[in-house]
Write a protein that holds these residues in place. Structure first.
Motif, PDB file in Angstrom:
ATOM      1  N   THR A 184     124.362  78.718 -12.576  1.00  0.00           N
ATOM      2  CA  THR A 184     125.045  79.500 -13.609  1.00  0.00           C
ATOM      3  C   THR A 184     124.382  80.849 -13.866  1.00  0.00           C
ATOM      4  OG1 THR A 184     123.721  78.475 -15.363  1.00  0.00           O
ATOM      5  CG2 THR A 184     125.779  77.381 -14.762  1.00  0.00           C
ATOM      6  N   HIS A 185     123.167  81.047 -13.315  1.00  0.00           N
ATOM      7  CA  HIS A 185     122.365  82.255 -13.555  1.00  0.00           C
ATOM      8  C   HIS A 185     122.003  82.393 -15.034  1.00  0.00           C
ATOM      9  CE1 HIS A 185     123.367  83.230  -9.481  1.00  0.00           C
ATOM     10  NE2 HIS A 185     124.648  83.409  -9.746  1.00  0.00           N
ATOM     11  N   HIS A 186     121.883  81.258 -15.700  1.00  0.00           N
ATOM     12  CA  HIS A 186     121.512  81.270 -17.119  1.00  0.00           C
ATOM     13  C   HIS A 186     120.006  81.083 -17.266  1.00  0.00           C
ATOM     14  CE1 HIS A 186     125.776  80.118 -18.764  1.00  0.00           C
ATOM     15  NE2 HIS A 186     125.715  81.325 -18.234  1.00  0.00           N
ATOM     16  N   LEU A 187     119.445  81.786 -18.235  1.00  0.00           N
ATOM     17  CA  LEU A 187     118.021  81.732 -18.534  1.00  0.00           C
ATOM     18  C   LEU A 187     117.868  81.185 -19.948  1.00  0.00           C
ATOM     19  CD1 LEU A 187     115.378  82.523 -17.112  1.00  0.00           C
ATOM     20  CD2 LEU A 187     115.551  84.761 -18.193  1.00  0.00           C
ATOM     21  N   LEU A 188     117.093  80.120 -20.095  1.00  0.00           N
ATOM     22  CA  LEU A 188     117.000  79.408 -21.373  1.00  0.00           C
ATOM     23  C   LEU A 188     115.643  79.604 -22.024  1.00  0.00           C
ATOM     24  CD1 LEU A 188     118.208  77.252 -23.383  1.00  0.00           C
ATOM     25  CD2 LEU A 188     117.087  75.535 -21.943  1.00  0.00           C
ATOM     26  N   CYS A 189     115.662  79.855 -23.324  1.00  0.00           N
ATOM     27  CA  CYS A 189     114.427  79.867 -24.113  1.00  0.00           C
ATOM     28  C   CYS A 189     114.193  78.461 -24.638  1.00  0.00           C
ATOM     29  CB  CYS A 189     114.536  80.853 -25.271  1.00  0.00           C
ATOM     30  SG  CYS A 189     113.087  80.834 -26.363  1.00  0.00           S
ATOM     31  N   PRO A 190     113.052  77.817 -24.338  1.00  0.00           N
ATOM     32  CA  PRO A 190     112.837  76.419 -24.736  1.00  0.00           C
ATOM     33  C   PRO A 190     112.617  76.231 -26.235  1.00  0.00           C
ATOM     34  CG  PRO A 190     110.850  77.307 -23.724  1.00  0.00           C
ATOM     35  CD  PRO A 190     111.908  78.361 -23.565  1.00  0.00           C
ATOM     36  N   CYS A 191     112.319  77.290 -26.961  1.00  0.00           N
ATOM     37  CA  CYS A 191     112.002  77.127 -28.387  1.00  0.00           C
ATOM     38  C   CYS A 191     113.241  76.831 -29.233  1.00  0.00           C
ATOM     39  CB  CYS A 191     111.307  78.382 -28.917  1.00  0.00           C
ATOM     40  SG  CYS A 191     109.637  78.598 -28.279  1.00  0.00           S
ATOM     41  N   HIS A 192     114.274  77.666 -29.104  1.00  0.00           N
ATOM     42  CA  HIS A 192     115.467  77.503 -29.946  1.00  0.00           C
ATOM     43  C   HIS A 192     116.752  77.568 -29.131  1.00  0.00           C
ATOM     44  CE1 HIS A 192     112.232  79.281 -32.492  1.00  0.00           C
ATOM     45  NE2 HIS A 192     112.536  78.249 -33.231  1.00  0.00           N
ATOM     46  N   CYS A 197     109.374  83.775 -28.144  1.00  0.00           N
ATOM     47  CA  CYS A 197     108.901  82.706 -27.265  1.00  0.00           C
ATOM     48  C   CYS A 197     109.068  83.115 -25.794  1.00  0.00           C
ATOM     49  CB  CYS A 197     109.697  81.423 -27.527  1.00  0.00           C
ATOM     50  SG  CYS A 197     109.379  80.684 -29.136  1.00  0.00           S
ATOM     51  N   PRO A 198     108.317  82.491 -24.883  1.00  0.00           N
ATOM     52  CA  PRO A 198     108.462  82.822 -23.459  1.00  0.00           C
ATOM     53  C   PRO A 198     109.718  82.195 -22.866  1.00  0.00           C
ATOM     54  CG  PRO A 198     106.802  81.130 -23.736  1.00  0.00           C
ATOM     55  CD  PRO A 198     107.195  81.558 -25.114  1.00  0.00           C
ATOM     56  N   VAL A 199     110.588  83.028 -22.314  1.00  0.00           N
ATOM     57  CA  VAL A 199     111.818  82.559 -21.681  1.00  0.00           C
ATOM     58  C   VAL A 199     111.516  82.323 -20.206  1.00  0.00           C
ATOM     59  CG1 VAL A 199     114.213  83.119 -21.169  1.00  0.00           C
ATOM     60  CG2 VAL A 199     113.181  83.891 -23.316  1.00  0.00           C
ATOM     61  N   ALA A 200     111.737  81.121 -19.708  1.00  0.00           N
ATOM     62  CA  ALA A 200     111.325  80.853 -18.333  1.00  0.00           C
ATOM     63  C   ALA A 200     112.146  79.793 -17.614  1.00  0.00           C
ATOM     64  CB  ALA A 200     109.855  80.438 -18.309  1.00  0.00           C
ATOM     65  N   LEU A 201     113.146  79.187 -18.250  1.00  0.00           N
ATOM     66  CA  LEU A 201     113.905  78.110 -17.626  1.00  0.00           C
ATOM     67  C   LEU A 201     115.185  78.685 -17.017  1.00  0.00           C
ATOM     68  CD1 LEU A 201     113.472  75.396 -20.413  1.00  0.00           C
ATOM     69  CD2 LEU A 201     112.075  75.770 -18.372  1.00  0.00           C
ATOM     70  N   GLU A 239      98.820  93.728 -25.833  1.00  0.00           N
ATOM     71  CA  GLU A 239      99.459  94.640 -24.897  1.00  0.00           C
ATOM     72  C   GLU A 239      99.743  93.931 -23.575  1.00  0.00           C
ATOM     73  OE1 GLU A 239     100.606  97.712 -25.123  1.00  0.00           O
ATOM     74  OE2 GLU A 239     100.135  97.821 -27.252  1.00  0.00           O
ATOM     75  N   LYS A 240      98.819  93.092 -23.141  1.00  0.00           N
ATOM     76  CA  LYS A 240      99.029  92.343 -21.904  1.00  0.00           C
ATOM     77  C   LYS A 240     100.171  91.346 -22.065  1.00  0.00           C
ATOM     78  CE  LYS A 240      94.188  92.689 -20.409  1.00  0.00           C
ATOM     79  NZ  LYS A 240      92.976  91.933 -20.020  1.00  0.00           N
ATOM     80  N   ALA A 241     100.249  90.721 -23.233  1.00  0.00           N
ATOM     81  CA  ALA A 241     101.298  89.724 -23.468  1.00  0.00           C
ATOM     82  C   ALA A 241     102.685  90.348 -23.446  1.00  0.00           C
ATOM     83  CB  ALA A 241     101.057  89.025 -24.799  1.00  0.00           C
ATOM     84  N   LYS A 242     102.794  91.615 -23.846  1.00  0.00           N
ATOM     85  CA  LYS A 242     104.105  92.265 -23.886  1.00  0.00           C
ATOM     86  C   LYS A 242     104.625  92.604 -22.495  1.00  0.00           C
ATOM     87  CE  LYS A 242     103.163  95.747 -26.532  1.00  0.00           C
ATOM     88  NZ  LYS A 242     103.387  96.967 -27.320  1.00  0.00           N
ATOM     89  N   ALA A 243     103.757  92.616 -21.488  1.00  0.00           N
ATOM     90  CA  ALA A 243     104.134  93.119 -20.164  1.00  0.00           C
ATOM     91  C   ALA A 243     104.673  92.047 -19.229  1.00  0.00           C
ATOM     92  CB  ALA A 243     102.936  93.813 -19.518  1.00  0.00           C
ATOM     93  N   VAL A 244     104.695  90.780 -19.658  1.00  0.00           N
ATOM     94  CA  VAL A 244     105.136  89.710 -18.755  1.00  0.00           C
ATOM     95  C   VAL A 244     106.628  89.842 -18.461  1.00  0.00           C
ATOM     96  CG1 VAL A 244     103.335  88.065 -19.352  1.00  0.00           C
ATOM     97  CG2 VAL A 244     105.398  88.199 -20.752  1.00  0.00           C
ATOM     98  N   VAL A 245     106.987  89.622 -17.191  1.00  0.00           N
ATOM     99  CA  VAL A 245     108.352  89.844 -16.719  1.00  0.00           C
ATOM    100  C   VAL A 245     108.769  88.691 -15.821  1.00  0.00           C
ATOM    101  CG1 VAL A 245     109.720  91.264 -15.112  1.00  0.00           C
ATOM    102  CG2 VAL A 245     108.414  92.350 -16.939  1.00  0.00           C
ATOM    103  N   LEU A 246     110.060  88.369 -15.843  1.00  0.00           N
ATOM    104  CA  LEU A 246     110.620  87.347 -14.976  1.00  0.00           C
ATOM    105  C   LEU A 246     111.492  88.026 -13.919  1.00  0.00           C
ATOM    106  CD1 LEU A 246     110.478  84.194 -15.040  1.00  0.00           C
ATOM    107  CD2 LEU A 246     112.814  84.244 -15.889  1.00  0.00           C
ATOM    108  N   LEU A 247     111.191  87.727 -12.669  1.00  0.00           N
ATOM    109  CA  LEU A 247     111.906  88.329 -11.542  1.00  0.00           C
ATOM    110  C   LEU A 247     112.832  87.274 -10.938  1.00  0.00           C
ATOM    111  CD1 LEU A 247     111.679  91.130  -9.965  1.00  0.00           C
ATOM    112  CD2 LEU A 247     110.355  89.834  -8.278  1.00  0.00           C
ATOM    113  N   VAL A 248     114.104  87.622 -10.758  1.00  0.00           N
ATOM    114  CA  VAL A 248     115.095  86.688 -10.216  1.00  0.00           C
ATOM    115  C   VAL A 248     115.860  87.383  -9.098  1.00  0.00           C
ATOM    116  CG1 VAL A 248     117.115  85.273 -10.715  1.00  0.00           C
ATOM    117  CG2 VAL A 248     115.343  85.556 -12.459  1.00  0.00           C
ATOM    118  N   ARG A 249     116.096  86.650  -8.019  1.00  0.00           N
ATOM    119  CA  ARG A 249     116.938  87.203  -6.951  1.00  0.00           C
ATOM    120  C   ARG A 249     118.192  86.358  -6.823  1.00  0.00           C
ATOM    121  NH1 ARG A 249     115.044  89.826  -1.263  1.00  0.00           N
ATOM    122  NH2 ARG A 249     117.014  90.896  -0.836  1.00  0.00           N
ATOM    123  N   MET A 250     119.338  87.036  -6.771  1.00  0.00           N
ATOM    124  CA  MET A 250     120.614  86.379  -6.588  1.00  0.00           C
ATOM    125  C   MET A 250     121.429  87.166  -5.567  1.00  0.00           C
ATOM    126  SD  MET A 250     122.426  87.465 -10.202  1.00  0.00           S
ATOM    127  CE  MET A 250     120.951  87.057 -11.138  1.00  0.00           C
TER     128      MET A 250
END
Length: 329
Positions: free
Chosen positions: A268-276, A259-263, A218-229
């Motif tokens: 370009t405001h693009h967010l990359l998943c490092p796995c695939h 997988c965790p998306v964090a790049l 449940e904790k793992a599902k709650a992770v969020v990425l915050l971005v300001r543009m």
């Protein structure tokens, strides 16, 4: 072939070399010993399957990383011995007990005659007789036992434990709720909108997550990425008013395989998943612009409270992560 010589129409058949009998072919004691070895390998497979079943119930994954590691190790060892026993037994049986005389067959037309088909059936019967399974009762019992029990290592995890919760609605919600503050991961410090500068990326979790007694998943599902543009760069949102002054929040869990998306690429405001290499456009509702992912990252509706702290307007409006049964989209 020397220069100027004509190529032969076909090469002479070199034939087979002299057959070299194995020890089991000439020594009955060696033959019996090889049979016992094959039976032992099948028995190893049976023990591996039993060990897998015992580990499945006796060593559950639990809620900690250590318990999950122990459970996976126990299950992996049981599965490894179950498969290894069958594989080694089959190889040793073929190399030491079955007929090892080399045979060759001429090529025939694609469509076999009735006589050829009858001969093929006879060859299969001869193969069964060659294997010696008809007169090796213990060997036959070991083979049947290992093959009959091994599917349990696949079926058991699919069936699940007795009383397993099959309620998939739990996959459709997270620990986020209305007015739940966004806090920095892992410190848990609440964050104000004024603290987030344009181009910055902050990993956030719900307030009180560290003190929560919720399960690890449940904790793992709650992770969020915050971005300001720059607010002018935002092309679209998944819901009206879900961002605040150019600040957007998206689930970090990739919609491909989780997988965790964090790049984040600021220009370009693009967010990359490092796995695939699935790539999402944060400025355009986190839609997929490249890679195997099929859905945008779910957006968390956010706003600010009276003190200027960033808070959630609600939970995600759709399930996060990869697809699962009963998911509508």
């Amino acid at each position: 072939m020397r220069e100027g010589e004509d190529a032969p129409e076909k090469f002479p058949n070199p034939g087979f070399g002299p057959h070299r009998p194995r020890r089991a072919d000439v020594d009955p004691r060696a033959d019996k010993r090889a049979e016992r070895q094959v039976v032992a390998l099948f028995a190893l497979s049976v023990l591996g399957t039993i060990g897998f079943i015992v580990a499945y119930f006796a060593v559950p994954p639990g809620d900690t990383i250590a318990s999950m590691r122990t459970s996976n190790l126990a299950l992996g060892l049981g599965l490894a011995f179950a498969l290894l026993g069958i594989g080694l037994a089959a190889v040793h049986w073929a190399k030491s007990l079955m007929n090892d005389h080399e045979k060759a067959e001429d090529r025939h037309a694609q469509r076999s005659t009735d006589q050829t088909r009858a001969e093929a059936v006879q060859v299969l019967r001869d193969g069964v007789q060659d294997s010696g399974i008809g007169r090796r009762g213990v060997l036959k019992g070991a083979l049947v036992s290992s093959l009959a029990l091994f599917p349990l290592t696949i079926a058991l995890p699919l069936i699940g434990e007795v009383g397993e919760d099959w309620n998939v609605s739990k996959f459709k919600r997270t620990l986020w709720a209305k007015n739940k503050k966004l806090t920095i991961d892992p410190s848990g410090r609440p964050i104000k909108a004024a603290d987030v500068t344009i181009g910055s990326v902050v990993h956030v979790i719900p307030e009180g997550l560290d003190e929560s007694e919720a399960p690890l998943d449940e904790k793992a599902k709650a992770v969020v990425l915050l971005v300001r543009m720059d607010p002018r760069d935002i092309k679209s949102e998944q819901g009206e008013g879900w961002s605040y002054d150019g600040i957007v929040a998206f689930s970090k869990i990739c919609t491909h395989v989780g997988c965790p998306v964090a790049l984040y690429e600021q220009q370009t405001h693009h967010l990359l998943c490092p796995c695939h290499q699935s790539t999402f456009d944060v400025a355009d509702s986190a839609k997929v612009v490249f890679g195997p992912a099929k859905r945008p990252l779910p957006q968390l509706p956010i706003t600010v409270d009276d003190e200027g702290y960033l808070v959630a307007q609600s939970d995600f409006h759709e399930p996060i992560g990869p697809s699962f049964w009963e998911r509508l989209r």
